[in-house]
Write an enzyme that holds these catalytic residues in place. Structure first.
Site, PDB file in Angstrom:
ATOM      1  N   TYR A   1      39.475  -7.173  21.793  1.00 38.68           N
ATOM      2  CA  TYR A   1      38.031  -7.447  21.734  1.00 38.68           C
ATOM      3  C   TYR A   1      37.188  -6.457  22.549  1.00 38.68           C
ATOM      4  CZ  TYR A   1      39.175 -10.384  25.869  1.00 38.68           C
ATOM      5  OH  TYR A   1      39.627 -10.871  27.065  1.00 38.68           O
TER       6      TYR A   1
ATOM      7  N   LYS B   1      36.628  -4.821  29.690  1.00 38.19           N
ATOM      8  CA  LYS B   1      37.679  -4.097  28.957  1.00 38.19           C
ATOM      9  C   LYS B   1      37.059  -2.929  28.177  1.00 38.19           C
ATOM     10  CE  LYS B   1      41.321  -6.969  29.753  1.00 38.19           C
ATOM     11  NZ  LYS B   1      42.493  -6.582  30.558  1.00 38.19           N
TER      12      LYS B   1
END
Ligand code: NAP
Length: 269
Positions: free
Chosen positions: A146, A161
Site C-alpha cells: 500500500y 512506507k
C-alpha cells in the site's frame, strides 16, 4: 547449507519476531552472522534462542530505531561482536487500523518515526560506515504494497512506507558508486502474530481480506525471507533501487474478477 552469504554480517531490525525473525533465520541459514535489534528484551531473547537453535551465529542488542544515538550505539556493539555489518534489513515497524480522523498526533508520530525515521537512522549509520571503510553492502527496506495505493485505516503506515519507497530509490542512486545496493520488498498480508493481532483480529475482516487476494491465501514468512536472501546475495548484484512486490496479486486491479468468474461459470454450463 546454502553458503551464499558466508562471511557476511546482517543486522535485522525487529529481528526477534514475525517476518524479521524469519528473515534473520533465512540469512543465517545461508551463512551470514546475524545481529537482531529491537526494544523489548523478551522478543530479543526469544529470537536469539530460535536462531541459536538453528546453529546460527547470533547476537542481540536493545535499540529503539526512533533514537539515532541508540541506533549508533547498537551498531557499535554489533560490530564489536561480529565486525563490519554489510547487510541491513530495515524491518522494524508499528501499525494498527484506525480511521484517519481518529488517529492521535502521538499515534501518527510513533508509526512515522519508527518506519521513516528509523529506516533512515539505521541506513545512514550503516551507509556512513561502509562508505568510510570502502566496503560494499546491501540494504533491504521492508515496505508494504500500500506504499503506492494507500490503504484505508493505515494512513500513518502507508504514508511512512511511501516515504521509505522514495528513500530506497534516493539512497540507491547516491550509494551505488560505493558498492552499496538499496532495494525494498513490498509484502502483502503475511500471517505473523503481530499483523494478525493488529490488522485482522476480527474473523470476518480476515475472510474479507483473504477474498481480496487473487492467490486466495496469506503470504508465508519464508516466502518473503527467501526474496530478501536473493536480493542481498551476489546473484542480485546488478539490482538496486527496485521494489519487489510479494502480495499474491492483492495490489493489482481486480474489481472485475467476480464478474469474470460468474461469466466463466455461465459459459461452462
Ligand atoms: P511484528 O512481528 O509486529 O514486527 C515488528 C517488529 O518491529 C517487532 O519485532 C518489534 O519489536 C519491532 N519494533 C517496533 N517498534 C520498534 C522500534 N521503535 N525500535 C525497534 N524495533 C521496533 O510484525 P511483522 O508482521 O513481522 O512485520 C514486520 C515488517 O513487515 C514491518 O515492517 C511491517 O510493516 C512489514 N509488513 C508486514 C506485513 C504483514 O502482513 N505481516 C505486510 C506488509 C508489510 P519490539 O517490540 O521488541 O521493539
Amino acid at each position: 547449507m546454502n553458503p551464499d552469504l558466508q562471511g557476511r554480517v546482517a543486522l535485522v531490525t525487529g529481528g526477534g519476531t514475525g517476518l524479521g525473525l524469519g528473515i534473520a533465520t533465512e540469512l543465517g541459514l545461508a551463512g551470514a552472522k546475524i545481529a537482531i535489534a529491537s526494544r523489548k528484551e523478551t522478543n530479543l531473547d526469544k529470537g536469539l534462542t530460535h536462531l541459536r537453535s538453528q546453529n546460527i551465529e547470533a547476537f542481540a542488542v536493545k535499540a529503539d530505531v526512533r533514537d539515532a544515538d541508540e541506533v549508533a550505539k547498537a551498531i557499535d556493539s554489533a560490530e564489536a561482536h561480529f565486525g563490519v555489518i554489510d547487510i541491513l534489513i530495515n524491518n522494524a515497524a508499528g501499525n494498527f487500523v484506525v480511521p484517519a480522523e481518529r488517529l492521535s498526533p502521538h499515534g501518527w508520530t510513533s508509526v512515522v518515526e519508527t518506519v521513516l525515521n528509523g529506516t533512515f537512522f539505521c541506513s545512514r549509520e550503516i551507509g556512513r560506515r561502509l562508505i568510510q571503510q570502502r566496503h560494499p553492502g546491501s540494504i533491504i527496506n521492508i515496505i508494504a504494497a500500500y506504499a503506492w495505493t494507500g490503504g484505508a485505516g493505515t494512513v500513518h503506515s502507508a504514508s511512512a512506507k511511501a516515504g521509505v519507497l522514495a528513500m530506497t530509490k534516493t539512497l540507491a542512486v547516491e550509494w551505488a558508486q560505493f558498492g552499496i545496493r538499496v532495494n525494498a520488498i513490498a509484502p502483502g498480508p503475511v500471517e505473523t502474530e503481530g499483523a494478525s493481532r493488529q490488522l485482522w483480529a476480527d474473523p470476518n475482516e480476515r475472510e474479507q481480506l483473504l477474498a481480496d487476494i487473487p492467490l486466495r491465501r496469506f503470504g508465508r514468512v519464508e516466502e518473503i525471507a527467501q526474496v530478501v536472501q536473493f536480493l542481498v546475495s551476489d546473484r542480485a548484484g546488478f539490482i538496486t533501487g527496485t521494489t519487489l512486490t510479494a502480495d499474491g496479486g492483492e495490489s493489482l486491479p481486480h474489481a472485475r474478477l467476480d464478474a469474470v468468474n460468474k461469466l466463466r461459470k455461465t459459459s461452462l454450463s
